[in-house]
Every structure is written in C-alpha cells, then in structure tokens.
Design a protein around this motif. Structure first.
Motif, PDB file in Angstrom:
ATOM      1  N   SER A  73      65.512  25.452 -41.268  1.00  0.00           N
ATOM      2  CA  SER A  73      64.672  26.131 -40.207  1.00  0.00           C
ATOM      3  C   SER A  73      64.177  25.166 -39.444  1.00  0.00           C
ATOM      4  CB  SER A  73      63.749  26.920 -40.729  1.00  0.00           C
ATOM      5  OG  SER A  73      62.815  26.248 -41.983  1.00  0.00           O
ATOM      6  N   SER A  94      65.949  30.744 -38.677  1.00  0.00           N
ATOM      7  CA  SER A  94      64.766  31.288 -38.131  1.00  0.00           C
ATOM      8  C   SER A  94      63.501  30.850 -39.040  1.00  0.00           C
ATOM      9  CB  SER A  94      64.613  32.864 -37.973  1.00  0.00           C
ATOM     10  OG  SER A  94      64.533  33.664 -39.418  1.00  0.00           O
ATOM     11  N   SER A  95      62.241  30.846 -38.575  1.00  0.00           N
ATOM     12  CA  SER A  95      61.140  30.562 -39.245  1.00  0.00           C
ATOM     13  C   SER A  95      61.007  31.514 -40.573  1.00  0.00           C
ATOM     14  CB  SER A  95      59.898  30.409 -38.682  1.00  0.00           C
ATOM     15  OG  SER A  95      59.811  31.752 -37.928  1.00  0.00           O
ATOM     16  N   THR A  98      62.484  29.903 -43.912  1.00  0.00           N
ATOM     17  CA  THR A  98      61.960  28.769 -44.140  1.00  0.00           C
ATOM     18  C   THR A  98      61.943  28.437 -45.921  1.00  0.00           C
ATOM     19  OG1 THR A  98      60.252  28.489 -42.622  1.00  0.00           O
ATOM     20  CG2 THR A  98      59.961  26.915 -44.347  1.00  0.00           C
TER      21      THR A  98
END
Length: 153
Positions: A73, A94-95, A98
């Motif tokens: 990420s 995408s975050s 993570t």
C-alpha cells in the motif's frame, strides 16, 4: 423438627471443578473459532488481491523478457521491471490492504518441454505468470499463489 441438609464442601468443590472445566472448553472453542474466522478472512482477502493483480497483468501488453515486481500500500519495487512499467504502474494496494504485499513475476515457459527456451521461434511469446500474496512481516510463505499464462497474440 426436620433435619436440615445442605451441600458438603466436597460437593461444592466438585461442582465448581466441573463448571470450570466446561468454561475452559467453551473458551477454547470460542478462541479456535475466532482464529479460524481471522484466517479465513485473510485468505479471502489474499485471493481477491491475487485475482485482481492477475487480471491487471493480463490487461497489459506482452513483455518480451522475464520480469518481477512487488507492491504494497505504500511502495512498488522491481529488480526486472516489465516493459509496460512506469511511475504509476502497477497501482499500489489500497489503504484498506495495509499489511498485505503482492509479488508478481513472469518467466519463460518451455511449452514443448525440450529445456531449450532460447531457440528462436521455439517458445517465443509465452510467459508463465505467478502472483503471490503475503501478510505482514517476513516474506516467508505466501497466503496464496496463483499461476496463469500470458501469450503474445
């Protein structure tokens, strides 16, 4: 006067011991269930990431040389980038992902099994694509590995 009878100390202790054993078994079962749910969630997420990365790779132009890259990420890196690699490709995770990392690679494929890949025209235009998804920490064992082929049309 009727005699009063109660529970003896021994009976109370046996009842408490049985209750404790049942509680320990129940807590162990709940813990195992929670752990199984966490593992299933991680594997489902890993499979989704791997399939999305494989679809992304299949949409790219064919790269004539073997390549590899790893993304998470926050960064992307490659020791042998594909020909379509640029500053924005491949996109970062995408975050919400993570803690996961995706490693992708393309290697020569020996379609006729003669162990001579470099013969011109022999196995040109075929790559075996491998996508692996890892969880946080050391890159020891992937959560999932997908393989597919990419052919130069």
């Amino acid at each position: 006067m009727p005699s009063q009878r109660g529970f003896s100390l021994l009976q109370v202790l046996v009842a408490l011991a049985i209750t404790g054993i049942v509680a320990a078994i129940l807590l162990s079962a709940l813990s195992t269930g929670a752990r199984a749910t966490l593992i299933a969630d991680q594997r489902a997420t890993a499979e989704s990431l791997a399939r999305a990365q494989m679809e992304y790779i299949q949409r790219q132009v064919f790269s004539d040389t073997p390549w590899d890259y790893t993304i998470d990420s926050s960064q992307r890196e490659s020791s042998q980038p594909p020909s379509w690699w640029d500053d924005d490709n491949p996109p970062l995770l995408s975050s919400g992902h993570t803690g996961y990392a995706v490693s992708a690679s393309a290697a020569d494929f020996d379609a006729d099994g003669d162990t001579h890949i470099e013969v011109p025209g022999d196995d040109d235009g075929i790559r075996i694509i491998t996508v692996e998804v890892y969880r946080p920490g050391a890159k020891i064992e992937p959560l999932i590995t997908l393989q597919d082929y990419k052919v130069n049309h």
